[in-house]
Scaffold this active site. Structure first.
Site, PDB file in Angstrom:
ATOM      1  N   HIS A 137      16.580 -31.998  33.954  1.00 48.47           N
ATOM      2  CA  HIS A 137      17.165 -32.467  32.506  1.00 48.47           C
ATOM      3  C   HIS A 137      17.256 -31.414  31.591  1.00 48.47           C
ATOM      4  O   HIS A 137      16.470 -30.318  31.780  1.00 48.47           O
ATOM      5  CB  HIS A 137      16.349 -33.710  32.166  1.00 48.47           C
ATOM      6  CG  HIS A 137      15.064 -33.182  32.019  1.00 48.47           C
ATOM      7  ND1 HIS A 137      14.701 -32.702  30.813  1.00 48.47           N
ATOM      8  CD2 HIS A 137      13.959 -33.243  32.738  1.00 48.47           C
ATOM      9  CE1 HIS A 137      13.334 -32.528  30.688  1.00 48.47           C
ATOM     10  NE2 HIS A 137      12.753 -32.985  32.119  1.00 48.47           N
ATOM     11  N   THR A 190       7.346 -18.662  36.323  1.00 45.98           N
ATOM     12  CA  THR A 190       6.428 -19.429  35.381  1.00 45.98           C
ATOM     13  C   THR A 190       6.532 -19.085  33.991  1.00 45.98           C
ATOM     14  O   THR A 190       5.930 -19.805  33.055  1.00 45.98           O
ATOM     15  CB  THR A 190       4.757 -18.974  35.898  1.00 45.98           C
ATOM     16  OG1 THR A 190       4.466 -17.844  35.778  1.00 45.98           O
ATOM     17  CG2 THR A 190       4.864 -19.686  37.250  1.00 45.98           C
ATOM     18  N   LYS A 191       7.066 -17.787  33.474  1.00 44.43           N
ATOM     19  CA  LYS A 191       6.863 -17.450  31.992  1.00 44.43           C
ATOM     20  C   LYS A 191       8.329 -16.788  31.791  1.00 44.43           C
ATOM     21  O   LYS A 191       8.942 -16.538  32.701  1.00 44.43           O
ATOM     22  CB  LYS A 191       5.745 -16.297  31.911  1.00 44.43           C
ATOM     23  CG  LYS A 191       4.365 -16.729  31.969  1.00 44.43           C
ATOM     24  CD  LYS A 191       3.538 -15.742  31.786  1.00 44.43           C
ATOM     25  CE  LYS A 191       2.117 -16.519  31.800  1.00 44.43           C
ATOM     26  NZ  LYS A 191       1.021 -15.318  32.031  1.00 44.43           N
TER      27      LYS A 191
END
Ligand SMILES: CC(C)(COP(=O)(O)OP(=O)(O)OC[C@H]1O[C@@H](n2cnc3c(N)ncnc32)[C@H](O)[C@@H]1OP(=O)(O)O)[C@@H](O)C(=O)NCCC(=O)NCCS
Length: 219
Positions: A137, A190-191
């Site tokens: 989303h 992850t970053k």
């Protein structure tokens, strides 16, 4: 009468796009592939002819649609050339795609088989989403971006213009990936990742800065 369709690019991505058009029952409209400085002009590829881009000078703009069939962001130059010649591009969405009513797509977007897209997703002009990718989303994907096969994008992720996401990559929620970057296959992002870098690994690390010419070598 249905318009004639030409696919820009006759490599692997061109074949994928032709297959998608066949699945949409539009295979009969496909007149062939168009390449800049084609060395294969006159040959057949999956039974359809390859033309040099000179052919674009002579086609009837009102009776012709183009679709993008080039897998990396280098397609931008070719697409801009065709746009400057007054050609229109078609957006293609495979019939198997599961998408919400809150999906917004720009011009010339391609979404391949088996993709699932959650609500509130924007996909910019001339970007594509490869087979079996999942988009969460509130995701924004820029222009000329390339999402390869089997990519998992979590919620509220931003992906910049002309960025390539390699096959099987997973991106954590709320992460932003800059423009003109390249994420290697199988990465776990992850970053945030800045503009114009190659990054890969689990977790993904920036390997080096890159430019458009590097992308040609990668894919
Ligand atoms: C990132 C990428 C462009 C690097 O290509 P490259 O510059 O030719 O890199 P190399 O193959 O020379 O590999 C260099 C090193 O990085 C490692 N490496 C390359 N890609 C990696 C990745 N995605 N994740 C982890 N390590 C990777 C290699 O194992 C090698 O390690 P080593 O030096 O210890 O032997 C390429 O591996 C990639 O991911 N391409 C995208 C593939 C894809 O998505 N295809 C879908 C379209 S069909």
């Amino acid at each position: 009468m249905a318009k004639s369709i030409y696919i820009l690019g006759a490599g692997g991505q061109g074949h994928l796009v032709y297959g998608l058009l066949v699945d949409l029952n539009m295979g009969g409209q496909v007149m062939g592939y168009v390449e800049d400085n084609s060395k294969r002009a006159g040959e057949l590829s999956l039974g359809k002819p390859v033309y040099d881009s000179d052919i674009l000078k002579n086609l009837d703009r009102n009776e012709t649609l183009l679709v993008s069939g080039i897998g990396n962001s280098i397609r931008k130059n070719f697409i801009e050339k065709a746009k400057s010649m007054d050609y229109s591009f078609k957006t293609l969405i495979h019939p198997s795609v599961i998408k919400s009513q809150w999906l917004r797509t720009g011009e010339g977007v391609t979404i391949f088989a088996g993709v699932i897209i959650a609500p509130e997703v924007n996909i910019g002009d001339f970007s594509y989403v490869g087979i079996s990718s999942i988009i969460g989303h509130d995701v924004n994907i820029g222009k000329y971006a390339s999402i390869s096969f089997g990519v998992n994008i979590s919620g509220s992720v931003n992906i910049g213009d002309m960025t390539y996401i390699g096959v099987g990559t997973t991106i954590r929620e709320k992460v932003s990936i800059g423009s003109g970057s390249f994420i290697g296959m199988g990465s776990l992002v992850t970053k945030d990742i800045p503009d114009h870098v190659l990054a890969y690994g689990s977790p993904a690390k920036v390997i080096k800065e890159i430019n458009e010419n590097d992308i040609k070598k990668f894919i």
